[in-house]
Each structure stands twice: as C-alpha cells, then as structure tokens.
Design an enzyme around this catalytic site. Structure first.
Site, PDB file in Angstrom:
ATOM      1  CB  SER A 139      12.131   2.425  25.826  1.00 18.35           C
ATOM      2  OG  SER A 139      11.769   1.513  26.844  1.00 18.35           O
ATOM      3  CE1 TYR A 152      14.716   5.505  29.104  1.00 22.83           C
ATOM      4  CE2 TYR A 152      12.846   4.027  29.263  1.00 22.83           C
ATOM      5  CZ  TYR A 152      14.087   4.337  28.740  1.00 22.83           C
ATOM      6  OH  TYR A 152      14.685   3.470  27.855  1.00 22.83           O
TER       7      TYR A 152
END
Ligand code: NDP
Length: 259
Positions: A139, A152
């Site tokens: 990401s 995350y």
C-alpha cells in the site's frame, strides 16, 4: 502485447473480492490457471472464469497451517505454481497507545507472516519449474501513513521490506519478487464505510468518497480494481523480466515524496 501467461499456474490470495479478484480475472484472461485463497467459502467458490482451471482453497491466512494446506493443494492439482500474488489484507483503525498485542499480531500474521509462509511453501516448486514470480500487494501507506491505521501502515512497510529481501534471496533461482503500492482503490470496504458514515446525513456515500479522492489524489478519483490488476498482470509476465526487488506505486499522484 503477448504476455505469454497461457498455461501458467497463479496463486492469488484474497482472490474472491476487490483487487485480488480483478487480478485473478486479468490473469485468467491471459490464459493462466488459478488457485484462489480466501476465508468465505461461498464467495470464493462463486469466482470462476471460462477457459482456465480455477481451484478454490478456503483458508484463513493468519493461521500458520493454512499456508501449508494451500501449498499442498497447489502441488496436488498442478504440481507447483509459477506465480504467487500475496494480496489478502485489510485496513485497521486504532491508537498505538491502546491497541493490545494480539491486534498487532493478527495484522502481522495476515500481512507479513502469510507471505513468508507461502514463500517457504511454494518456492521449492518454483525452483523445480525453473523460476517464478512473487508479487506483494502492500500500500502507499507503507511509505506515507494514514493517521487512523498505524498497525496497517507498519505491517505494510514490513511487507515491502520483506519483498526486497526475498527478491535478493531468490533472483539467483530466476524468481522475480516485487511489491506494488496502490493508493485509493474503489473496493467493498471503502463503499461499506462510506455508507455507514453518511447514513442519515446530507452527504451521499459517493460524495464522501469523492471528497477523499479530491483531498488526496491529484488525479481526483479512486482507481478501479482493474486499473491496479493490470499492473500486477504485467509484472507477473516474462515481459517484465527486468523488474526485480522494486516497489511500484500506482496511486494517481498521491505519493508526496519523489525518492
Ligand atoms: P477486499 O476487502 O475487497 O478483499 C480482500 C480479500 O482478502 C478478500 O478476498 C478476502 O476474503 C481476503 N482475505 C481477507 N482476510 C483474509 C484472511 N485472513 N485469510 C485469507 N483471505 C483473506 O480488499 P481490497 O481488494 O481493497 O484489498 C486487497 C489488498 O490491497 C489488501 O492487502 C489491501 O491492504 C491492499 N490495498 C487496498 C487499497 C484500497 O484502497 N482498496 C489501497 C492499497 C492497498 P475473505 O474475507 O473471504 O477472507
């Protein structure tokens, strides 16, 4: 461009929805056979593509033995894999000061250990086949963190570093490893959250998401899963033969740094 993927065997984790499903579709369109992994068996088994073999392996990739089970099915059904796409993952929301250890551990298992375990289990077969490709869906948050999801951000950063280290270890076996860092991609989670947050307000969920795109991505919109999948499909192919140990951003201009 002929990607020469016909007859290859690709394992796609999280292949039942969102970006993973689009990657699976893209690989199938190029003639690759698929092993798809996800927890929800019904949704997973509903994924099928004409002209290629699709094998569903319901599994929870936070569970160590499930990675071994995936590899056993790959061996039994296809005698090994050529391509591994580590895509399964999900966002988080917490504060570092209050998130307990088991929450960190769960995301570490899903985003990092699953990729490690699947590499250990599937690379021997790739070596026997003369090479392979491993791709990690990390990401943009691996580099440019979003404030509400520190776990995350941290685990995706670790995945990118794992990808680099694995690339160095495996390129001598003709196995190319790379990572992809998407920005905003219109998948189920975003839509679900937007609907929840706008319920009973003057704003529609579409307006809510458009504002996020306007505020963050210079391109002014979310990517479709297919736009991300196309990069994965290219990187999976021999046409990307000089791509090794890199991280490719695909974010509509969102990344603020130039290095
Ligand atoms: P979706 O929620 O649409 O799909 C996630 C997929 O992963 C599903 O198939 C899900 O199936 C599977 N999955 C989730 N947890 C597990 C588990 N424990 N074991 C096995 N399979 C699992 O997500 P996206 O397509 O949006 O995201 C895919 C990847 O892309 C993720 O790693 C995400 O971090 C990354 N990403 C997404 C962005 C976005 O904006 N959407 C941006 C940048 C990166 P099931 O629930 O049945 O297990």
């Amino acid at each position: 461009m002929d990607l020469r993927l016909t007859g290859k065997v690709a394992v796609v984790t999280g292949g039942s929805a969102g970006i993973g499903r689009a990657i699976a579709h893209g690989l199938a369109a190029e003639g690759a056979n698929l092993v798809l992994v996800a927890r929800d068996e019904e949704r997973l088994r509903s994924v099928d593509f004409p002209g290629v073999r699709v094998v569903a392996v319901p599994a929870d990739l936070t569970v160590p033995d499930d990675a071994l089970r995936v590899a056993a099915v790959v061996e039994q059904e296809f005698g090994g894999a050529d391509i591994l796409i580590n895509n399964a993952g999900t966002g988080s929301e917490e504060k570092i000061m209050t998130a307990p250890d088991d929450r960190w551990q769960w995301y570490w298992d899903l985003h990092v250990m699953a990729a490690i375990r699947l590499a250990r289990a599937l690379v021997p077969g790739m070596r026997t086949r003369g090479g392979g490709v491993i791709l990690h869906n990390a990401s943009i948050c691996a580099t440019q963190p979003l404030g509400y999801e520190p776990i995350y951000n941290v685990t995706k950063a670790a995945l990118v570093m794992f990808s680099k280290c694995l690339a160095n270890e495996l390129i001598g076996d003709n196995i190319r490893v790379n990572a992809v860092n998407p920005g905003l991609v219109m998948t189920g989670d975003w839509i679900k959250t937007a609907k929840l947050l706008t319920e009973g307000t003057d704003q529609t969920w579409e307006q809510y998401l458009q504002k996020i795109a306007d505020d963050n991505a210079p391109i002014g919109r979310f990517a479709t899963p297919e736009e991300i999948a196309d990069l994965f499909v290219f990187l999976s192919s021999d046409r990307a033969s000089y791509t090794v140990g890199s991280t490719y951003y695909i974010d509509g201009g969102w990344l603020n740094v130039t290095t």
